[in-house]
Motif scaffolding. Structure first.
Motif, short mmCIF file in Angstrom:
data_model
loop_
_atom_site.label_atom_id
_atom_site.label_comp_id
_atom_site.label_asym_id
_atom_site.label_seq_id
_atom_site.Cartn_x
_atom_site.Cartn_y
_atom_site.Cartn_z
N UNK A 22 0.84 -1.21 0.00
CA UNK A 22 0.00 0.00 0.00
C UNK A 22 0.87 1.26 0.00
N UNK A 23 1.98 1.22 0.73
CA UNK A 23 2.89 2.36 0.73
C UNK A 23 3.57 2.50 -0.63
N UNK A 24 4.02 1.40 -1.20
CA UNK A 24 4.67 1.45 -2.51
C UNK A 24 3.73 2.01 -3.57
N UNK A 25 2.46 1.70 -3.45
CA UNK A 25 1.46 2.20 -4.40
C UNK A 25 1.27 3.70 -4.24
N UNK A 26 1.21 4.18 -3.01
CA UNK A 26 0.90 5.59 -2.78
C UNK A 26 1.68 6.13 -1.58
N UNK A 27 2.96 6.48 -1.78
CA UNK A 27 3.76 7.03 -0.68
C UNK A 27 3.55 8.53 -0.47
N UNK A 28 2.76 9.16 -1.34
CA UNK A 28 2.73 10.62 -1.39
C UNK A 28 2.12 11.29 -0.16
N UNK A 29 1.10 10.71 0.49
CA UNK A 29 0.64 11.33 1.75
C UNK A 29 1.75 11.38 2.81
N UNK A 30 2.58 10.35 2.88
CA UNK A 30 3.70 10.35 3.82
C UNK A 30 4.67 11.47 3.48
N UNK A 31 4.93 11.68 2.17
CA UNK A 31 5.83 12.76 1.77
C UNK A 31 5.25 14.12 2.16
N UNK A 32 3.93 14.29 1.97
CA UNK A 32 3.28 15.55 2.34
C UNK A 32 3.43 15.81 3.84
N UNK A 33 3.16 14.80 4.65
CA UNK A 33 3.29 14.93 6.09
C UNK A 33 4.74 15.20 6.46
N UNK A 34 5.66 14.48 5.81
CA UNK A 34 7.07 14.64 6.13
C UNK A 34 7.58 16.04 5.89
N UNK A 35 7.13 16.68 4.81
CA UNK A 35 7.60 18.04 4.53
C UNK A 35 7.16 19.02 5.61
#
Length: 384
Positions: free
Chosen positions: A11-24
């Motif tokens: 699930x992360x490999x499919x859509x890591x982008x929310x994690x990137x948004x939070x990380x920034x």
């Protein structure tokens, strides 16, 4: 402190982008379970990649004297020496001269698929084009390309802890290349292995160990990055048909469209650096020896650098993404990857239009968070 998601979760490999948004929003983050930091902002990532005195490649003290780091994981002066020697053989002129042959390979691969009106794009084009090209560049037997794929897949799956087959595959590949290096020393040809064997700088040459490391790196990097770029482009174009229509109407947009694919769906999502000293990053102290995951893919969507970063714009300019890295470790094969992807899409658009997926099932992902791509991409299209 923060807790990262399971980076190997499909699930992360499919859509890591929310994690990137939070990380920034919180960057840099310290992940206790991993014992390392993570950087997400464009300014942070660029600052780390450009400062090779404060931020080192490689895993550090754990490296042993009998296992010297590869060019990718080495630092000056060793990196400077290795890069200088490889640059003598892997030249821009050599890459430019490949265009007619690359176009011939792409055309032959696509002609049969175009008649059928459907194909697995990875199997038909995205995988064989770069692997045939790198095999011919190196001077190895094209009949071994299925073996190369197996070796490459096992090594890539091991990146980031995602699989256990990497060391064995690397050993098998090194054994094969060792035999070729010995043969080229005795009987040089007009290929990259011969060029690497003969490369010399101030009386210095690559050792056999360095040659083997370099050949494994070139084969894996020359294969996987371009395969994923071609496949990721198809996924982005199908998700944004209006933008694809612009490219179909004006083929001169293909290079900038591929740069946008590199930005929003980077084949390489992250790299790692190690602090050479205690250092401050955005107000957080990172101690000497601590490692930082540099999220290239998160930096490429930073609104501080890219206006409307979630918009896929095939004519975006400027587009200073960092998908090929930055600084002394900027990807050696970037010009080749760009050329191969450009030719692949020029030849594909000559033969096909109206692309669509032929499955509703989730597409199988490359099994490591370090890279982004699919291992199968079944599409249908209308022949032109």
């Amino acid at each position: 402190m923060a807790q990262a998601p399971n980076l190997q979760d499909p699930a992360f490999l499919e859509n890591p982008f929310p994690f990137y948004e939070m990380g920034r929003q919180m960057s840099p983050l310290f992940i206790p379970a991993a014992g390392m930091w993570m950087a997400f902002r464009y300014s942070e990532c660029v600052g780390i990649l450009k400062d090779n005195e404060s931020w080192l490649s490689g895993i550090g003290p754990a490296e042993t004297a009998d296992a010297e780091p590869t060019m990718l994981s080495s630092n000056p002066p060793r990196h400077t020496r290795l890069r200088g020697l490889v640059n003598q053989a892997f030249t821009p002129r050599m890459i430019e001269q490949l265009e007619p042959r690359l176009r011939q390979i792409a055309g032959e691969l696509l002609d049969e698929a175009a008649k059928r009106g459907e194909c697995d794009l990875v199997e038909a084009l995205a995988y064989p084009l770069p692997v045939i090209a790198i095999a011919e560049i190196l001077g190895v037997d094209p009949a071994r390309r299925q073996q190369f794929k197996d070796w490459s897949d096992r090594i890539v799956a091991s990146l980031g802890g995602g699989g256990a087959g990497g060391p064995a595959a690397s050993g098998e590949m090194r054994e094969y290349f060792g035999e070729l290096c010995a043969e080229r020393r005795a009987r040089p040809r007009n290929d990259l292995i011969s060029g690497l064997v003969q490369a010399e700088m101030e009386g210095d040459r690559l050792s056999l160990e360095e040659l083997l490391q370099m050949l494994v790196l070139l084969l894996v990097a020359g294969n996987e990055t371009t395969t994923n770029l071609i496949g990721n482009a198809m996924l982005e174009f199908m998700a944004h048909p209006t933008e694809l229509a612009k490219v179909e109407a004006d083929r001169s947009l293909i290079p900038s469209a591929l740069e946008e694919v590199l930005r929003v769906s980077s084949p390489v999502q992250a790299t790692v650096r190690r602090a050479a000293r205690d250092i401050d990053v955005s107000g957080q102290r990172i101690d000497e020896g601590q490692r930082v995951v540099v999220w290239l893919a998160a930096a490429n969507r930073d609104p501080e650098q890219f206006p409307d970063p979630l918009t896929f714009d095939v004519a975006r300019t400027p587009n200073r993404h960092i998908s090929f890295g930055m600084g002394i470790h900027f990807c050696l094969g970037a010009p080749l990857a760009r050329l191969e992807a450009k030719i692949a899409w020029e030849e594909l658009l000559k033969r096909a239009t109206n692309f669509r997926l032929v499955t509703d099932a989730p597409l199988p992902r490359v099994p490591t968070f370090i890279m982004r791509g699919v291992t199968s991409l079944p599409v249908a299209f209308d022949p032109r």
